[in-house]
Design a protein around this motif. Structure first.
Motif, PDB file in Angstrom:
ATOM      1  N   GLY A 129       0.815  -1.204   0.000  1.00 15.02           N
ATOM      2  CA  GLY A 129       0.000   0.000   0.000  1.00 15.02           C
ATOM      3  C   GLY A 129       0.848   1.254   0.000  1.00 15.02           C
ATOM      4  N   GLN A 130       0.421   2.234  -0.735  1.00 18.00           N
ATOM      5  CA  GLN A 130       1.090   3.526  -0.791  1.00 18.00           C
ATOM      6  C   GLN A 130       0.057   4.611  -0.539  1.00 18.00           C
ATOM      7  N   PHE A 131       0.541   5.779  -0.209  1.00 13.30           N
ATOM      8  CA  PHE A 131      -0.324   6.945  -0.004  1.00 13.30           C
ATOM      9  C   PHE A 131      -1.387   6.666   1.060  1.00 13.30           C
ATOM     10  N   GLY A 132      -1.008   5.892   2.088  1.00 10.50           N
ATOM     11  CA  GLY A 132      -1.934   5.620   3.181  1.00 10.50           C
ATOM     12  C   GLY A 132      -2.926   4.499   2.912  1.00 10.50           C
ATOM     13  N   ARG A 133      -2.834   3.861   1.755  1.00 14.33           N
ATOM     14  CA  ARG A 133      -3.752   2.763   1.437  1.00 14.33           C
ATOM     15  C   ARG A 133      -3.241   1.464   2.054  1.00 14.33           C
ATOM     16  N   SER A 134      -4.133   0.586   2.380  1.00 11.25           N
ATOM     17  CA  SER A 134      -3.803  -0.747   2.865  1.00 11.25           C
ATOM     18  C   SER A 134      -4.493  -1.737   1.940  1.00 11.25           C
ATOM     19  N   TYR A 135      -3.739  -2.270   0.985  1.00 11.29           N
ATOM     20  CA  TYR A 135      -4.335  -3.163  -0.002  1.00 11.29           C
ATOM     21  C   TYR A 135      -4.962  -4.395   0.646  1.00 11.29           C
ATOM     22  N   GLN A 136      -4.364  -4.879   1.719  1.00 10.48           N
ATOM     23  CA  GLN A 136      -4.892  -6.088   2.349  1.00 10.48           C
ATOM     24  C   GLN A 136      -6.244  -5.858   3.013  1.00 10.48           C
ATOM     25  N   ASP A 137      -6.582  -4.598   3.286  1.00  9.90           N
ATOM     26  CA  ASP A 137      -7.872  -4.300   3.895  1.00  9.90           C
ATOM     27  C   ASP A 137      -8.931  -3.886   2.875  1.00  9.90           C
ATOM     28  N   GLU A 138      -8.552  -3.792   1.606  1.00  5.65           N
ATOM     29  CA  GLU A 138      -9.514  -3.393   0.581  1.00  5.65           C
ATOM     30  C   GLU A 138     -10.372  -4.587   0.186  1.00  5.65           C
ATOM     31  N   VAL A 139     -11.665  -4.373   0.085  1.00  4.09           N
ATOM     32  CA  VAL A 139     -12.595  -5.429  -0.296  1.00  4.09           C
ATOM     33  C   VAL A 139     -13.581  -4.892  -1.330  1.00  4.09           C
ATOM     34  N   CYS A 140     -14.150  -5.792  -2.051  1.00  2.00           N
ATOM     35  CA  CYS A 140     -15.208  -5.440  -2.990  1.00  2.00           C
ATOM     36  C   CYS A 140     -16.529  -5.519  -2.240  1.00  2.00           C
ATOM     37  N   VAL A 141     -17.446  -4.623  -2.562  1.00  2.00           N
ATOM     38  CA  VAL A 141     -18.731  -4.604  -1.871  1.00  2.00           C
ATOM     39  C   VAL A 141     -19.877  -4.715  -2.876  1.00  2.00           C
ATOM     40  N   GLY A 142     -21.050  -4.914  -2.348  1.00  6.43           N
ATOM     41  CA  GLY A 142     -22.240  -4.976  -3.199  1.00  6.43           C
ATOM     42  C   GLY A 142     -22.187  -6.143  -4.159  1.00  6.43           C
ATOM     43  N   ASP A 143     -22.561  -5.886  -5.401  1.00 10.36           N
ATOM     44  CA  ASP A 143     -22.623  -6.978  -6.374  1.00 10.36           C
ATOM     45  C   ASP A 143     -21.250  -7.375  -6.910  1.00 10.36           C
ATOM     46  N   THR A 144     -20.170  -6.780  -6.375  1.00 14.50           N
ATOM     47  CA  THR A 144     -18.813  -7.218  -6.741  1.00 14.50           C
ATOM     48  C   THR A 144     -18.134  -7.930  -5.571  1.00 14.50           C
ATOM     49  N   ALA A 145     -18.841  -8.156  -4.479  1.00 11.34           N
ATOM     50  CA  ALA A 145     -18.266  -8.783  -3.285  1.00 11.34           C
ATOM     51  C   ALA A 145     -17.652 -10.147  -3.599  1.00 11.34           C
ATOM     52  N   HIS A 146     -18.190 -10.850  -4.579  1.00 18.56           N
ATOM     53  CA  HIS A 146     -17.669 -12.175  -4.933  1.00 18.56           C
ATOM     54  C   HIS A 146     -16.244 -12.110  -5.496  1.00 18.56           C
ATOM     55  N   MET A 147     -15.751 -10.918  -5.831  1.00 16.18           N
ATOM     56  CA  MET A 147     -14.418 -10.769  -6.407  1.00 16.18           C
ATOM     57  C   MET A 147     -13.335 -10.574  -5.346  1.00 16.18           C
ATOM     58  N   THR A 148     -13.711 -10.407  -4.089  1.00 11.23           N
ATOM     59  CA  THR A 148     -12.737 -10.201  -3.023  1.00 11.23           C
ATOM     60  C   THR A 148     -11.996 -11.498  -2.739  1.00 11.23           C
ATOM     61  N   CYS A 149     -10.683 -11.395  -2.619  1.00 14.48           N
ATOM     62  CA  CYS A 149      -9.854 -12.553  -2.293  1.00 14.48           C
ATOM     63  C   CYS A 149      -9.459 -12.490  -0.823  1.00 14.48           C
ATOM     64  N   ASP A 150      -9.394 -13.640  -0.181  1.00 13.56           N
ATOM     65  CA  ASP A 150      -8.930 -13.692   1.196  1.00 13.56           C
ATOM     66  C   ASP A 150      -7.441 -13.380   1.238  1.00 13.56           C
ATOM     67  N   VAL A 151      -7.000 -12.750   2.314  1.00 15.15           N
ATOM     68  CA  VAL A 151      -5.583 -12.445   2.499  1.00 15.15           C
ATOM     69  C   VAL A 151      -4.868 -13.725   2.898  1.00 15.15           C
ATOM     70  N   ASP A 152      -3.772 -14.021   2.210  1.00 11.31           N
ATOM     71  CA  ASP A 152      -2.949 -15.183   2.547  1.00 11.31           C
ATOM     72  C   ASP A 152      -1.895 -14.720   3.547  1.00 11.31           C
ATOM     73  N   LYS A 153      -2.115 -15.020   4.822  1.00 14.91           N
ATOM     74  CA  LYS A 153      -1.195 -14.563   5.874  1.00 14.91           C
ATOM     75  C   LYS A 153       0.105 -15.339   5.899  1.00 14.91           C
ATOM     76  N   ASP A 154       0.177 -16.436   5.159  1.00  9.32           N
ATOM     77  CA  ASP A 154       1.389 -17.249   5.126  1.00  9.32           C
ATOM     78  C   ASP A 154       2.199 -17.039   3.851  1.00  9.32           C
ATOM     79  N   ILE A 155       1.832 -16.051   3.067  1.00  5.55           N
ATOM     80  CA  ILE A 155       2.511 -15.812   1.806  1.00  5.55           C
ATOM     81  C   ILE A 155       3.978 -15.447   2.036  1.00  5.55           C
ATOM     82  N   GLN A 156       4.828 -15.880   1.139  1.00  2.00           N
ATOM     83  CA  GLN A 156       6.249 -15.580   1.232  1.00  2.00           C
ATOM     84  C   GLN A 156       6.701 -14.907  -0.046  1.00  2.00           C
ATOM     85  N   MET A 157       7.674 -14.035   0.070  1.00  2.00           N
ATOM     86  CA  MET A 157       8.217 -13.347  -1.093  1.00  2.00           C
ATOM     87  C   MET A 157       9.634 -13.828  -1.334  1.00  2.00           C
ATOM     88  N   THR A 158       9.939 -14.077  -2.592  1.00  2.00           N
ATOM     89  CA  THR A 158      11.311 -14.426  -2.964  1.00  2.00           C
ATOM     90  C   THR A 158      11.754 -13.493  -4.069  1.00  2.00           C
TER      91      THR A 158
END
Length: 159
Positions: A129-158
Motif C-alpha cells: 500500500g502507498q499513499f496511506g492505502r492498505s491493499y490487504q484491507d480493501e474489499v469489494c462490496v455490493g454486487d462485486t463482493a464475490h471478487m474479493t480474495c482472502d488475504v494469505d497470511k502465510d505468503i512468502q516473497m522471494t
C-alpha cells in the motif's frame, strides 16, 4: 445493477469510436501513448500502443467480461442516443488515468514512489500500500463482493 448491452449497439458504437480514434491516431500516439525516461525525455511507449488499446477496447466494449449476471462492458455510449460523445468521454477519462498511473512510466505495475528513508531505494512495503492505502484491507462490496480474495497470511516473497 449492471449494464446489459445489445450486441448490435456495442459493435456499432465501437466501430464509430474506432473510426474517430484512428482519425486522431497521430495526435494520440504523440501525446497520450508517450512515456518518459529518467531524465524526462519522451519516447513512444513500449508497453502501451493505440493498436493494443483498440484490441482491448473492442474486447471489453463489444464482447464484455464475466458472464451471466456478472457480465460487464466498458461503456462507449451503447445505452444512450447521443452517438459516441459519452463513449469518447469515457475513453478520455480512462486514458487520462492510465497515462498518470502507467503509460507515463512505461510500467505495467503500480509505480512505487513512497520512500521510507533517505536512500534512493524504494521499500518493499510499497507493495502492501502507498499513499496511506492498505491493499490487504480493501474489499469489494455490493454486487462485486464475490471478487474479493482472502488475504494469505502465510505468503512468502522471494527475489
Amino acid at each position: 445493477r449492471h449494464l446489459v448491452i445489445p450486441d448490435y449497439n456495442s459493435e456499432f458504437h465501437f466501430n464509430e469510436i474506432e473510426v474517430w480514434l484512428n482519425k486522431k491516431r497521430a495526435q494520440l500516439e504523440s501525446t497520450v501513448f508517450i512515456s518518459y525516461d529518467k531524465d524526462g525525455k519522451p519516447y513512444p511507449s513500449f508497453w502501451y500502443t493505440l493498436d493494443d488499446f483498440m484490441i482491448a477496447l473492442r474486447e471489453l466494449s463489444v464482447i464484455g467480461v464475466g458472464g451471466g449476471e456478472f457480465e460487464r462492458f466498458f461503456y462507449i455510449g451503447q445505452t444512450d442516443n447521443r452517438g459516441i460523445v459519452h463513449g469518447l468521454v469515457n475513453v478520455a477519462a480512462f486514458l487520462s488515468h492510465a497515462s498518470v498511473i502507467s503509460i507515463k512510466y512505461d510500467a505495467c505495475d503500480e509505480f512505487n514512489m513512497d520512500k521510507t528513508d533517505y536512500t534512493a531505494k524504494y521499500a518493499v512495503s510499497n507493495s502492501c500500500g502507498q499513499f496511506g492505502r492498505s491493499y490487504q484491507d480493501e474489499v469489494c462490496v455490493g454486487d462485486t463482493a464475490h471478487m474479493t480474495c482472502d488475504v494469505d497470511k502465510d505468503i512468502q516473497m522471494t527475489a
